[in-house]
Write an enzyme that holds these catalytic residues in place. Structure first.
Site, PDB file in Angstrom:
ATOM      1  N   GLN A  43       0.727  -1.189  -0.098  1.00 25.42           N
ATOM      2  CA  GLN A  43       0.127  -0.007   0.112  1.00 25.42           C
ATOM      3  C   GLN A  43       0.839   1.170   0.048  1.00 25.42           C
ATOM      4  O   GLN A  43       0.855   2.159  -0.901  1.00 25.42           O
ATOM      5  CB  GLN A  43      -1.038   0.043   1.322  1.00 25.42           C
ATOM      6  CG  GLN A  43      -1.809   1.189   1.411  1.00 25.42           C
ATOM      7  CD  GLN A  43      -2.866   1.117   2.507  1.00 25.42           C
ATOM      8  OE1 GLN A  43      -3.646   0.316   2.895  1.00 25.42           O
ATOM      9  NE2 GLN A  43      -2.527   2.170   3.470  1.00 25.42           N
ATOM     10  N   THR A  44       1.628   1.551   0.985  1.00 28.21           N
ATOM     11  CA  THR A  44       2.274   2.999   1.057  1.00 28.21           C
ATOM     12  C   THR A  44       3.414   2.882   0.090  1.00 28.21           C
ATOM     13  O   THR A  44       3.803   1.974  -0.414  1.00 28.21           O
ATOM     14  CB  THR A  44       3.013   2.649   2.558  1.00 28.21           C
ATOM     15  OG1 THR A  44       3.872   1.688   2.648  1.00 28.21           O
ATOM     16  CG2 THR A  44       1.909   2.951   3.626  1.00 28.21           C
ATOM     17  N   ARG A  53      18.567  -5.094  41.758  1.00 28.06           N
ATOM     18  CA  ARG A  53      19.526  -3.967  41.886  1.00 28.06           C
ATOM     19  C   ARG A  53      19.352  -3.380  42.964  1.00 28.06           C
ATOM     20  O   ARG A  53      18.372  -3.030  43.676  1.00 28.06           O
ATOM     21  CB  ARG A  53      19.298  -3.358  40.605  1.00 28.06           C
ATOM     22  CG  ARG A  53      20.033  -2.215  40.442  1.00 28.06           C
ATOM     23  CD  ARG A  53      19.914  -1.199  39.150  1.00 28.06           C
ATOM     24  NE  ARG A  53      20.229  -0.003  39.160  1.00 28.06           N
ATOM     25  CZ  ARG A  53      19.642   1.039  38.789  1.00 28.06           C
ATOM     26  NH1 ARG A  53      18.352   1.205  38.312  1.00 28.06           N
ATOM     27  NH2 ARG A  53      20.468   2.466  38.839  1.00 28.06           N
ATOM     28  N   THR A  71       0.907   4.122  15.411  1.00 33.52           N
ATOM     29  CA  THR A  71       0.455   4.999  14.390  1.00 33.52           C
ATOM     30  C   THR A  71      -0.406   6.208  15.244  1.00 33.52           C
ATOM     31  O   THR A  71      -1.213   5.814  16.028  1.00 33.52           O
ATOM     32  CB  THR A  71      -0.338   4.269  13.405  1.00 33.52           C
ATOM     33  OG1 THR A  71      -1.379   3.481  14.223  1.00 33.52           O
ATOM     34  CG2 THR A  71       0.212   3.506  12.363  1.00 33.52           C
ATOM     35  N   GLU A 128      -2.336   8.570  13.803  1.00 32.55           N
ATOM     36  CA  GLU A 128      -3.593   9.335  13.004  1.00 32.55           C
ATOM     37  C   GLU A 128      -4.905   9.133  13.657  1.00 32.55           C
ATOM     38  O   GLU A 128      -5.928   9.669  13.385  1.00 32.55           O
ATOM     39  CB  GLU A 128      -3.497   9.372  11.857  1.00 32.55           C
ATOM     40  CG  GLU A 128      -4.082   8.100  11.114  1.00 32.55           C
ATOM     41  CD  GLU A 128      -3.074   6.820  11.118  1.00 32.55           C
ATOM     42  OE1 GLU A 128      -2.029   7.062  11.554  1.00 32.55           O
ATOM     43  OE2 GLU A 128      -3.082   5.706  10.692  1.00 32.55           O
ATOM     44  N   ASP A 175      -5.888   9.497  16.487  1.00 33.30           N
ATOM     45  CA  ASP A 175      -6.365  10.655  17.430  1.00 33.30           C
ATOM     46  C   ASP A 175      -7.260  11.418  16.833  1.00 33.30           C
ATOM     47  O   ASP A 175      -8.162  12.116  17.566  1.00 33.30           O
ATOM     48  CB  ASP A 175      -5.125  11.636  17.924  1.00 33.30           C
ATOM     49  CG  ASP A 175      -4.262  10.655  19.070  1.00 33.30           C
ATOM     50  OD1 ASP A 175      -4.954  10.088  19.686  1.00 33.30           O
ATOM     51  OD2 ASP A 175      -3.170  10.860  18.950  1.00 33.30           O
TER      52      ASP A 175
END
Lengths: 659, 659
Positions: free
Chosen positions: A137-138, A310, A422, A424, A426
């Site tokens: 796709q990309t 630790r 990813t 987008e 939002d």
């Protein structure tokens, strides 16, 4: 090496039934058992060893990946594993490979977008791996914006074929996993052109390589895009580039479930609802959220175990130094991530349910919940993946200097997880929220995760009732604070968007603030789903109690972190914020004795964790020391290059040295 | 490749004198000219090429590093470079190497802690590199807590020697750079024991390897600790492990400037003030802050340039898509980092002055400003390095998918920078602030960066006067808001610590909140030093104006991010917070046309940047495409492993295949 459990004392402290918690984490006893069996199968098989991975050259790493993929396939066939088992086995191999794309993208794309005839022709070959496919796709110049793709598929009615072509450099396919060196076929996305008209982007099945000798077919230029983030990590994948020079494919290789091109070259939309695409997206996002909780839990497991091994500072009278897990600064960074791992696990489980629900509704032609499901899954995907990526890096920091060693496992875990992020999503949820707000009072029914907005009037003016720190333990109090914050931020932002004469300008100008609104909404969803989970019956001594503590840690830490949101919208007072913070500290003390058992509940093998720092028995220092000697640099005492480059310096011969 | 400047249009938009800005960034015209000359020298020399670095195996990478170090040394000698020039040349080689430790730690340790006789004996050899040294402090089980080190140096009065020994596994020296394969000598930190008494940790010069054949001397076990974060990156360094089996060194190899052991084995403290150590720390921290601004500016340069090349969405009527740098979301993440790079540059410059000031005072036996300088440099080091590390990763995200490619340069920049981050500085400044608060009103003079606390009474009750967004542009308004926030948080925290009967318990319990106080204080310092810088004369058209914009971006973005602090302490109202946010958006629009020129001002060569995405001419896609073909996987069309692992799958022979 002696079989000493350095964490034995820690494990004894746990206040809950570990076996029951393991089942809660897995989702069911059945899944737990399959998962456990597959994990052991992989861990015990020497072909799947991965501890030398960061030492390999790109070519050797790639060959090793091919070997593992072939071996996994062999075992799947020999053991007649179910699809569920096979998927788990592949995920425990834990090395990105072309098979991820073949099973995870190529086959689903054909299933989702192909016609029945196309299914019958292609799926049996794909299931047997007689062909291996990827998802192209990309493009070099085009990422998230699918509508911007440049590759063309021009219909030629004369020959009844499509001519697939890469008209520009930026139209080169770029990134598809499995494309570079392995795939014989691809689902290629290209602009459909018939009779000079552009009908937008569609999918086409294109053969790339000969099934005889694996050479690229005429007109096809294909290769690997080169090294990616880190060592090992995603470099095992042949992410590829692909250019077409007028490659011809028959008309019936366009995926035609939703749109068709007829023999005459006419473009026709089928009556299959286009919304079906969103159904698939809900599925994919649910798996992404699930992957996020898994990746985060691995990092948290490593950091938690090592924090108990630790020791630093705080020694008194020659006694050992303090375990770093006992420091409040460490707890305040680590335990919220532990809580987030559980929170994301449960929201992932809920998303599975949501997908089933959406699918059933779609089958009954009920599209009413789809926009909300689309938005909320987009937002949750974006939010959980970014918290996870940051969380893995935070866990590395929490391991101090040794977290920087490759064999801590954290650098590679981070590098492998990054491509899952990813951002987008939002935007999708922000726009949906603005639309929802604009329709408040219009009588339109609010569904699913936006139902709380129906109580906007109350939430706009409610006052938080917290008076003492303990009040913050009430789920209803937490929920109302998060709901009020999300509603108030949404409405305030919506008003500001409304001040622009063109709302699109408003969206563009206020986009950073819109993202904050989306975050507030998504955090509310996770909090509320965690709370809902706790309203169920959860068997096992102390199990529910521990989850309640984690739920409160999750919520109150967010409140602390986003105090500005809560206080400036008047949802809580500064004093109440301080009380939440106080309660949070008390909760950390309650998590502390259970911390090791809470990460044991993930049930990860040492092989899968791939971390010296996170090893089950806690014998960290001996293992670090032994591992160091395996580095190729230690094959000789005097390093290669000494005579040419070090001796001339020491002997003051550098001016005449030939370098 | 045609010599087209794809950023030409962007460069024309700039509203300031670029050459003058370059000088401001460099610090002076003289430094700018030297720096530029050294950068070109390295960039034009084929031995220093680094574009294939992530492809090399560990051994080849290490050998390449030895070669570069030898070649750099040769050039330094041939060209008779000054120390300043040599340091710059080494930094432009941009590949971590043993020389960093030799020049940066071994020599300074001897200078700072050695006596005059020791200087005379060791420094000439070190300056000529007749010996190569490293700094062996940390141990497998011991990091920041120097007092917890386990290696022993037991004085034997009979032979007048120290017996250096590693009594446990965790006492193995671990991490020192240059130790693993190269160093002939080390400054080793060990517990000094005389006559059965432990006198704490001291430094000793120990020879590790023969100067004849480079073999480890008897009793010494030394090797490399193995692969670290990422590919390329810090793997060029031979971070080492080291164990001593009763290794003997003469008494005069203990560094004796501050403490001595006499021939009889008596431990004596000299009259050299121990505070001198802090003077050195101030120096080291100043260089770290300087390194941070450099690393951050490199990342910002890459992300800014690529954001002007990359286009996504927003296409209308077939026009090109929108440059991502025009999106407000991109600006709101990128421009604050650009502003931070400049802010850290100026605070670094101020720290240089501070170091000179402290040194002069120490020479005059004036220790009055030392505790404050110690605290503020510790805090600034911690704050700037963590912002930089996070900022580099943020820049990678801002480059979208291609930022994940190794040749974006960002993964390696991140990996190399990480070891610079140290977090314990926050504690130092937090404790210092609590002490300062407890002494308020006692008449004790408040010096340097804590002077504002003298106005605590006013700052506790002052009200921010902002009424319109533009009011936030006034330096005095910004400064008072940041001062009020820091004072109020400090005093509130101090009160809470006071509620504990044992203050140490209070410190431990409230440590997460104390860190927030430290952050507030350090951010105030950076803001105030930026504002002070702008009170100077700054020549060049538009230069000062641009810096004012960046200063405001820096401050208002912090205010936006930490809104909870400002609002809940009543320093500003929610309404004023919203106005700051509004002003911030306007500032972004003012940065936008100058963005490319503002990163050009860093004057980084393409060689130094090492990023296809950040290349000066912006011809990104063609370069990405060309670079891809250089990957070893592309040496053959059909990948190695096809016959063994891919063909048997496709041909359905997997059950009988020998894998």
């Amino acid at each position: 090496m002696e079989a000493v459990d350095y964490h034995a004392e820690e494990r004894r402290k746990a206040e809950f039934n570990l076996e029951e918690m393991k089942i809660v984490w897995a989702g069911s006893r059945r899944i737990y058992e399959i998962s456990d069996r597959m994990a052991r199968l992989v861990a015990s098989d020497p072909v799947f060893r991965k501890d030398n991975r960061t030492q390999l050259t790109r070519k050797d790493l790639f060959k090793d990946t091919l070997r593992k993929a072939a071996h996994a396939w062999k075992r799947i066939i020999e053991l007649r594993l179910s699809e569920e088992e096979a998927n788990m086995l592949r995920s425990y191999v834990d090395q990105p490979a072309f098979t991820d794309l073949h099973w995870g993208m190529f086959i689903p794309a054909i299933k989702g977008q192909g016609t029945n005839e196309q299914h019958e022709k292609w799926l049996p070959m794909a299931y047997k791996m007689q062909i291996i496919g990827c998802y192209a796709q990309t493009e070099l110049g085009h990422g998230s914006n699918v509508q911007g793709l440049e590759t063309t598929a021009t219909f030629d009615p004369q020959s009844d074929e499509f001519d697939i072509h890469s008209p520009t450099l930026t139209s080169s396919k770029w990134w598809p996993g499995g494309l570079g060196k392995v795939s014989t076929h691809a689902v290629v996305y290209a602009r459909l052109i018939t009779d000079g008209q552009d009908h937008g982007v569609h999918g086409f099945i294109v053969q790339l390589r000969s099934l005889d000798d694996h050479l690229p077919l005429p007109g096809i230029t294909v290769g690997d895009i080169g090294m990616k983030y880190g060592s090992g990590a995603y470099n095992s994948m042949d992410n590829g580039l692909l250019r077409f020079d007028h490659v011809r494919i028959p008309r019936n290789q366009m995926l035609m479930r939703v749109s068709q091109v007829t023999r005459e070259g006419k473009f026709v939309q089928s009556d299959v609802p286009r919304q079906l695409v969103y159904g698939t997206m809900v599925y994919v996002r649910q798996t992404i959220v699930s992957d996020a909780s898994r990746a985060l839990s691995r990092a948290v497991c490593i950091a938690t175990r090592y924090s108990a091994v630790r020791r630093q500072f705080g020694s008194q009278n020659g006694a050992p130094e303090t375990q770093v897990i006992d420091y409040k600064t460490q707890q305040s960074r680590l335990f919220p991530l532990l809580a987030s791992a559980y929170a994301f696990r449960f929201v992932g489980e809920w998303l599975k349910w949501l997908y089933t629900d959406v699918t059933q509704r779609l089958q009954a032609n009920d599209f009413s919940t789809l926009p909300e499901a689309h938005a909320c899954t987009a937002g949750l995907k974006s939010m959980t993946t970014s918290v996870t990526a940051d969380g893995i890096e935070e866990c590395r920091k929490l391991c101090g200097g040794h977290g920087y060693l490759a064999n801590s496992g954290l650098p590679e875990l981070f590098a492998v997880f990054l491509p899952t992020c990813t951002y987008e999503g939002d935007n999708v949820v922000a726009r949906f929220l603005m639309k929802t707000v604009s329709q408040l009072g219009s009588g339109k029914k609010l569904v699913g995760t936006t139902a709380y907005m129906g109580r906007a009037e109350h939430l706009m003016q409610c006052r938080c009732e917290v008076e003492i720190a303990q009040d913050w333990l009430k789920p209803s109090v937490i929920l109302e604070a998060f709901e009020a914050r999300a509603v108030r931020m949404s409405i305030a932002c919506s008003k500001r968007v409304g001040n622009f004469s063109n709302p699109e300008d408003g969206f563009a100008e206020l986009s950073p603030d819109l993202l904050l609104v989306a975050t507030a909404h998504c955090q509310l969803i996770v909090v509320s789903k965690f709370i809902e989970k706790l309203q169920q019956d959860i068997p096992g001594k102390g199990v529910k109690r521990q989850l309640e503590i984690l739920c409160n840690v999750y919520a109150l830490n967010l409140l602390h972190k986003h105090l500005g949101d809560f206080v400036s919208t008047g949802c809580i007072t500064p004093k109440q914020g301080a009380l939440a913070n106080e309660q949070l500290r008390l909760l950390y003390s309650q998590v502390r004795p259970n911390a090791i058992a809470l990460v044991d509940a993930f049930s990860y093998t040492d092989h899968y964790l791939g971390s010296v720092l996170g090893c089950y028995d806690g014998n960290v220092y001996q293992k670090l020391y032994q591992e160091a000697w395996k580095d190729p640099l230690n094959e000789t005492v005097v390093p290669d290059g000494y005579l040419e480059y070090i001796q001339p310096i020491l002997k003051q011969h550098i001016r005449t040295a030939r370098l």
